[in-house]
Design a protein around this motif. Structure first.
Motif, PDB file in Angstrom:
ATOM      1  N   VAL A   1      76.626   6.950  12.818  1.00  0.00           N
ATOM      2  CA  VAL A   1      76.215   5.572  13.086  1.00  0.00           C
ATOM      3  C   VAL A   1      75.050   5.594  14.072  1.00  0.00           C
ATOM      4  O   VAL A   1      75.147   6.195  15.146  1.00  0.00           O
ATOM      5  CB  VAL A   1      77.383   4.747  13.666  1.00  0.00           C
ATOM      6  CG1 VAL A   1      76.934   3.301  13.915  1.00  0.00           C
ATOM      7  CG2 VAL A   1      78.585   4.782  12.732  1.00  0.00           C
ATOM      8  N   ARG A   2      73.948   4.945  13.686  1.00  0.00           N
ATOM      9  CA  ARG A   2      72.747   4.907  14.526  1.00  0.00           C
ATOM     10  C   ARG A   2      72.542   3.502  15.070  1.00  0.00           C
ATOM     11  O   ARG A   2      72.628   2.513  14.337  1.00  0.00           O
ATOM     12  CB  ARG A   2      71.531   5.355  13.716  1.00  0.00           C
ATOM     13  CG  ARG A   2      71.655   6.761  13.148  1.00  0.00           C
ATOM     14  CD  ARG A   2      70.550   7.034  12.141  1.00  0.00           C
ATOM     15  NE  ARG A   2      69.225   6.967  12.755  1.00  0.00           N
ATOM     16  CZ  ARG A   2      68.089   6.935  12.071  1.00  0.00           C
ATOM     17  NH1 ARG A   2      68.120   6.926  10.732  1.00  0.00           N
ATOM     18  NH2 ARG A   2      66.930   6.875  12.695  1.00  0.00           N
ATOM     19  N   VAL A   3      72.272   3.418  16.369  1.00  0.00           N
ATOM     20  CA  VAL A   3      72.022   2.113  16.997  1.00  0.00           C
ATOM     21  C   VAL A   3      70.742   2.182  17.810  1.00  0.00           C
ATOM     22  O   VAL A   3      70.331   3.246  18.289  1.00  0.00           O
ATOM     23  CB  VAL A   3      73.191   1.685  17.915  1.00  0.00           C
ATOM     24  CG1 VAL A   3      74.478   1.537  17.128  1.00  0.00           C
ATOM     25  CG2 VAL A   3      73.379   2.676  19.061  1.00  0.00           C
ATOM     26  N   ASP A   4      70.113   1.040  17.968  1.00  0.00           N
ATOM     27  CA  ASP A   4      68.921   0.918  18.789  1.00  0.00           C
ATOM     28  C   ASP A   4      69.301   1.065  20.258  1.00  0.00           C
ATOM     29  O   ASP A   4      70.437   0.796  20.664  1.00  0.00           O
ATOM     30  CB  ASP A   4      68.264  -0.441  18.532  1.00  0.00           C
ATOM     31  CG  ASP A   4      66.961  -0.601  19.286  1.00  0.00           C
ATOM     32  OD1 ASP A   4      65.958   0.005  18.875  1.00  0.00           O
ATOM     33  OD2 ASP A   4      66.973  -1.321  20.297  1.00  0.00           O
ATOM     34  N   SER A   5      68.363   1.496  21.075  1.00  0.00           N
ATOM     35  CA  SER A   5      68.628   1.698  22.510  1.00  0.00           C
ATOM     36  C   SER A   5      69.075   0.407  23.188  1.00  0.00           C
ATOM     37  O   SER A   5      69.850   0.433  24.151  1.00  0.00           O
ATOM     38  CB  SER A   5      67.386   2.257  23.204  1.00  0.00           C
ATOM     39  OG  SER A   5      66.280   1.386  23.036  1.00  0.00           O
ATOM     40  N   ASP A   6      68.589  -0.749  22.684  1.00  0.00           N
ATOM     41  CA  ASP A   6      69.007  -2.024  23.279  1.00  0.00           C
ATOM     42  C   ASP A   6      70.495  -2.274  23.058  1.00  0.00           C
ATOM     43  O   ASP A   6      71.174  -2.833  23.930  1.00  0.00           O
ATOM     44  CB  ASP A   6      68.194  -3.177  22.670  1.00  0.00           C
ATOM     45  CG  ASP A   6      66.737  -3.153  23.099  1.00  0.00           C
ATOM     46  OD1 ASP A   6      66.436  -2.510  24.132  1.00  0.00           O
ATOM     47  OD2 ASP A   6      65.907  -3.749  22.396  1.00  0.00           O
ATOM     48  N   VAL A   7      71.012  -1.878  21.905  1.00  0.00           N
ATOM     49  CA  VAL A   7      72.440  -2.044  21.623  1.00  0.00           C
ATOM     50  C   VAL A   7      73.271  -1.170  22.558  1.00  0.00           C
ATOM     51  O   VAL A   7      74.275  -1.611  23.129  1.00  0.00           O
ATOM     52  CB  VAL A   7      72.742  -1.689  20.152  1.00  0.00           C
ATOM     53  CG1 VAL A   7      74.245  -1.790  19.884  1.00  0.00           C
ATOM     54  CG2 VAL A   7      71.973  -2.584  19.215  1.00  0.00           C
ATOM     55  N   LEU A   8      72.829   0.052  22.735  1.00  0.00           N
ATOM     56  CA  LEU A   8      73.562   0.973  23.611  1.00  0.00           C
ATOM     57  C   LEU A   8      73.540   0.483  25.053  1.00  0.00           C
ATOM     58  O   LEU A   8      74.563   0.532  25.754  1.00  0.00           O
ATOM     59  CB  LEU A   8      72.954   2.375  23.513  1.00  0.00           C
ATOM     60  CG  LEU A   8      73.730   3.495  24.195  1.00  0.00           C
ATOM     61  CD1 LEU A   8      75.114   3.661  23.576  1.00  0.00           C
ATOM     62  CD2 LEU A   8      72.959   4.809  24.098  1.00  0.00           C
TER      63      LEU A   8
ATOM     64  N   TYR B   1      77.622  13.339  16.489  1.00  0.00           N
ATOM     65  CA  TYR B   1      77.793  12.972  17.899  1.00  0.00           C
ATOM     66  C   TYR B   1      76.489  12.430  18.487  1.00  0.00           C
ATOM     67  O   TYR B   1      75.429  13.049  18.388  1.00  0.00           O
ATOM     68  CB  TYR B   1      78.256  14.183  18.698  1.00  0.00           C
ATOM     69  CG  TYR B   1      78.568  13.863  20.137  1.00  0.00           C
ATOM     70  CD1 TYR B   1      79.770  13.248  20.484  1.00  0.00           C
ATOM     71  CD2 TYR B   1      77.670  14.165  21.150  1.00  0.00           C
ATOM     72  CE1 TYR B   1      80.058  12.947  21.807  1.00  0.00           C
ATOM     73  CE2 TYR B   1      77.944  13.871  22.474  1.00  0.00           C
ATOM     74  CZ  TYR B   1      79.147  13.255  22.793  1.00  0.00           C
ATOM     75  OH  TYR B   1      79.437  12.956  24.106  1.00  0.00           O
ATOM     76  N   THR B   2      76.595  11.250  19.105  1.00  0.00           N
ATOM     77  CA  THR B   2      75.467  10.617  19.799  1.00  0.00           C
ATOM     78  C   THR B   2      76.006   9.959  21.062  1.00  0.00           C
ATOM     79  O   THR B   2      77.214   9.982  21.340  1.00  0.00           O
ATOM     80  CB  THR B   2      74.787   9.554  18.921  1.00  0.00           C
ATOM     81  OG1 THR B   2      75.731   8.500  18.659  1.00  0.00           O
ATOM     82  CG2 THR B   2      74.298  10.151  17.604  1.00  0.00           C
ATOM     83  N   ALA B   3      75.099   9.352  21.809  1.00  0.00           N
ATOM     84  CA  ALA B   3      75.511   8.636  23.019  1.00  0.00           C
ATOM     85  C   ALA B   3      76.453   7.482  22.680  1.00  0.00           C
ATOM     86  O   ALA B   3      77.308   7.105  23.487  1.00  0.00           O
ATOM     87  CB  ALA B   3      74.285   8.130  23.771  1.00  0.00           C
ATOM     88  N   LEU B   4      76.299   6.910  21.472  1.00  0.00           N
ATOM     89  CA  LEU B   4      77.188   5.819  21.053  1.00  0.00           C
ATOM     90  C   LEU B   4      78.628   6.323  20.932  1.00  0.00           C
ATOM     91  O   LEU B   4      79.563   5.675  21.421  1.00  0.00           O
ATOM     92  CB  LEU B   4      76.730   5.252  19.711  1.00  0.00           C
ATOM     93  CG  LEU B   4      77.639   4.181  19.104  1.00  0.00           C
ATOM     94  CD1 LEU B   4      77.600   2.908  19.937  1.00  0.00           C
ATOM     95  CD2 LEU B   4      77.243   3.889  17.667  1.00  0.00           C
TER      96      LEU B   4
END
Length: 504
Positions: free
Chosen positions: A98-105, A134-137
Motif C-alpha cells: 500500500v502506497r500513500v502520499d507523504s501528506d497522508v502519513l 514494508y514502508t513507513a505506513l
C-alpha cells in the motif's frame, strides 16, 4: 429479546462463532439494534487483512495512480472516525503493498494521542509484516504497547537487505514499547543485528526461526536458556555440532513443551539432550541427513524416551531421501527401513515406553515394511493412541508390495479403541471374512483410514470388512487415488446400518 442477549460476555461468545462463517452475519447483527452494534463492530474490525479499510475512513482520501492522496488539506480532527475504529483492531496483516502520499502519513502521525513512536493501533495484539511490502505506513500501523505476537517474512533475497535493516529498527522499537510481546516468528534471511535482538528477548514464550544460514549458533545457544520458553521451531541444517559447545551452566529449556526442529541428527540430539525430563509434550523432528543408521535412530529414540516417557503426546519424525527409479530401498543398507523399524531389538521399539502417546507420524521416503505380527505387538505399546501414520509405498512398478495385509486391521480395532486416524501400507489382495478374524461388538472409534498402496479389486468386499470392524469409519483413501468405489460402498453400508438402528 431475551435479557441474556444484552450481556456483553454472552454476545462476545456468540459473535466469536459467527465470525468463523464470514462477516455477513456480524454486519446484520450490527444493524439489528443499538445494543448489538458496538459488540458486533468490535468483531468485524478486530482482524484486518490490510490497512486499506482504515485508510478509507479518511474523508478526503482518494486513490491516484496507485497512491493514496488527500484531495484537500485535512486536519487531525477530521480523522476521528479512523482513530475510533483503530481502537477495535486487534490483529492486522501487512502483506499487501500500500502506497500513500507523504501528506497522508504526516496526518496519521500528527496526533498527540497517537504519537508515531507508539503507533495508531493502540490495542493491537498481533501483526504480520513482509519485507517486500514494508514502508513507513506499515510501521505506523504495526506498533502498539499491547503487542503480543509478531510474524515477519523477510524473504531470502539479498535485494531486501535495506528493508530488512528497517525491520530490525522496527523490531528494536516494538520490543521497547511493548512489555507483552510473547511470540516472535521470523522467516527469511536476517542480518547479524537481528540475531542480537532475538538473543535479548529472554522473556519470550514462543519462538519460530526459519532464517536459513542467517541464524547464528550464538543465537541458538542463547535461546535454549530462555526461562519461559514453551514452544520452539528451528531450521538449523546449516549449524554443525562443534559450533554449539561451551554452553553456560544455566538450566536449558526449563519449561519447553513443544519442539519442532529441522536439521542433522547430531544437532537434533544436542537439543533433545537439553530438554528437562517430563516437560516435552509435542516433538516434530525432520532429519536432513543423507542416510540414517540404526545407531542414529537409536540415539534419538532413546533421548525421546528419557525426556518424555510420561509427557510426550504428539510425535512426528520425518526423513526424506532421493530414491532412484528401480530402487526399492534395499540398496540403502544403512537406512532404517523394512522390518528394522518394528522388531523388538531395534530403535523404534524403544518408543514403546512412550505410553502416553496420542499421535505418532513417521513420514519417510521409504516406508517401513511391517508384518501383521508387528501390529499385534505394537497394540500394547500405546494404548491411548488416536492417530498413527506409518506412510505409504511408492506406486512404481518395481516397488515391493507391503508385507502387512488388511487382516492386521482387526488388531487395531480390538486393541486401539481410541484410534481415530490410521495410515499405513497394506496389501489388499486377500480380504478375510470379518467373522473369521474377530469377535463382534467392536467399539473402535476409527473415522479415517488411508491405505498406502493400490486400491482393492473387490471394493464391495473390502467395504464390508471395514464396516464390520470399524463401525465409525467415514473416510477411506489410498496411495493410488482410486478409492472412490470403496468409499461409495462404505457410504451405502453406513446408511443401511443407520436405517437399521432406527428400528431397534
Amino acid at each position: 429479546m431475551h435479557a441474556a442477549l444484552f450481556i456483553d460476555e454472552v454476545l462476545q461468545y456468540i459473535f466469536q462463532f459467527s465470525q468463523e462463517d464470514g462477516l455477513a452475519a456480524l454486519v446484520s447483527a450490527a444493524q439489528c439494534c443499538k445494543a448489538w452494534k458496538d459488540p458486533a463492530l468490535d468483531h468485524i474490525w478486530s482482524r484486518l487483512s490490510s490497512v486499506i479499510p482504515l485508510l478509507q475512513l479518511i474523508p478526503s482520501l482518494e486513490l491516484n495512480n496507485g497512491i493514496y492522496i488527500l484531495r484537500q488539506p485535512t486536519n487531525v480532527g477530521e480523522i476521528r472516525l479512523l482513530h475510533k475504529y483503530a481502537r477495535r483492531v486487534k490483529h492486522i496483516s501487512h502483506k499487501e503493498h500500500v502506497r500513500v502520499d507523504s501528506d497522508v502519513l504526516s496526518l496519521l502521525c500528527d496526533n498527540s494521542s497517537f504519537p508515531s513512536t507508539v503507533g495508531v493501533l493502540q490495542h493491537l495484539r498481533s501483526v504480520q509484516l513482509s519485507a517486500s511490502n514494508y514502508t513507513a505506513l506499515q510501521r505506523t500501523f504495526a506498533l502498539s504497547p499491547q503487542l503480543e505476537r509478531l510474524d515477519c517474512h523477510l524473504g531470502f533475497s539479498s535485494q531486501n537487505a535495506f528493508t530488512v535493516d528497517d525491520i530490525c529498527d522496527y523490531l528494536d522499537h516494538a520490543t521497547t514499547i511493548s512489555s507483552r510481546l510473547q511470540t516472535i516468528c521470523i522467516r527469511g534471511h536476517g542480518l547479524p543485528r537481528l540475531n542480537t535482538t532475538i538473543s535479548s528477548l529472554t522473556h519470550l514464550s514462543t519462538v519460530s526461526l526459519r532464517m536459513g544460514p542467517s541464524l547464528l549458533p550464538a543465537t541458538l545457544k542463547a535461546i535454549i536458556e530462555f526461562p519461559s520458553l514453551l514452544e520452539l521451531e528451528l531450521h538449523v541444517g546449516h549449524i554443525e555440532l562443534n559450533e554449539l559447545f561451551n554452553i553456560g551452566s544455566s538450566i536449558t529449556f526449563p519449561v519447553l513443551r513443544k519442539l519442532s526442529v529441522r536439521g542433522h541428527t547430531p544437532v537434533i540430539a544436542f537439543l533433545l539432550e537439553r530438554l528437562q525430563p517430563g516437560t516435552i509434550c509435542t516433538a516434530r523432528l525432520e532429519f536432513e541427513d543423507d542416510s540414517l543408521t540404526s545407531k542414529s535412530w537409536g540415539t534419538i529414540t532413546d533421548l525421546l524416551t528419557n525426556k518424555g516417557d510420561n509427557s510426550l503426546r504428539l510425535l512426528t519424525m520425518e526423513h526424506h531421501i532421493e530414491v532412484l527409479d528401480g530402487d526399492d530401498g534395499d540398496n540403502h543398507s544403512d537406512v532404517v527401513t523394512d522390518s528394522t523399524l518394528i522388531s523388538d531389538d531395534t530403535p523404534l521399539s524403544s518408543l514403546r515406553k512412550l505410553c502416553g502417546l496420542r499421535q505418532l507420524v513417521l513420514d519417510m521416503s521409504t516406508s517401513p515394511r511391517i508384518h501383521d505380527k508387528d501390529v499385534a505387538s505394537m497394540a500394547s505399546w500405546w494404548p491411548h493412541l488416536e492417530q498413527l501414520d506409518l506412510g505409504s509405498v511408492t506406486m512404481e512398478a518395481s516397488c515391493k508390495a507391503p508385507l502387512a495385509t488388511v487382516t492386521c486391521l482387526t488388531a487395531f480395532a480390538q486393541f486401539w479403541p481410541k484410534l481415530k486416524q490410521l495410515s499405513l501400507p497394506l496389501s489388499t489382495e486377500n480380504i478375510p471374512q470379518p467373522a473369521s478374524t474377530m469377535k463382534s461388538g467392536c467399539h473402535s472409534a476409527l473415522e479415517r483410514l488411508y491405505i498406502g498402496y493400490h486400491s482393492p479389486h473387490d471394493a464391495r468386499k473390502l467395504a464390508e470388512f471395514l464396516s464390520y470392524i470399524f463401525p465409525s469409519l467415514n473416510d477411506i483413501d489410498g496411495a493410488d487415488g482410486k478409492w472412490e468405489k470403496t468409499q461409495i460402498e462404505l457410504g451405502v453400508l453406513r446408511a443401511i446400518r443407520s436405517e437399521y438402528e432406527l428400528f431397534l
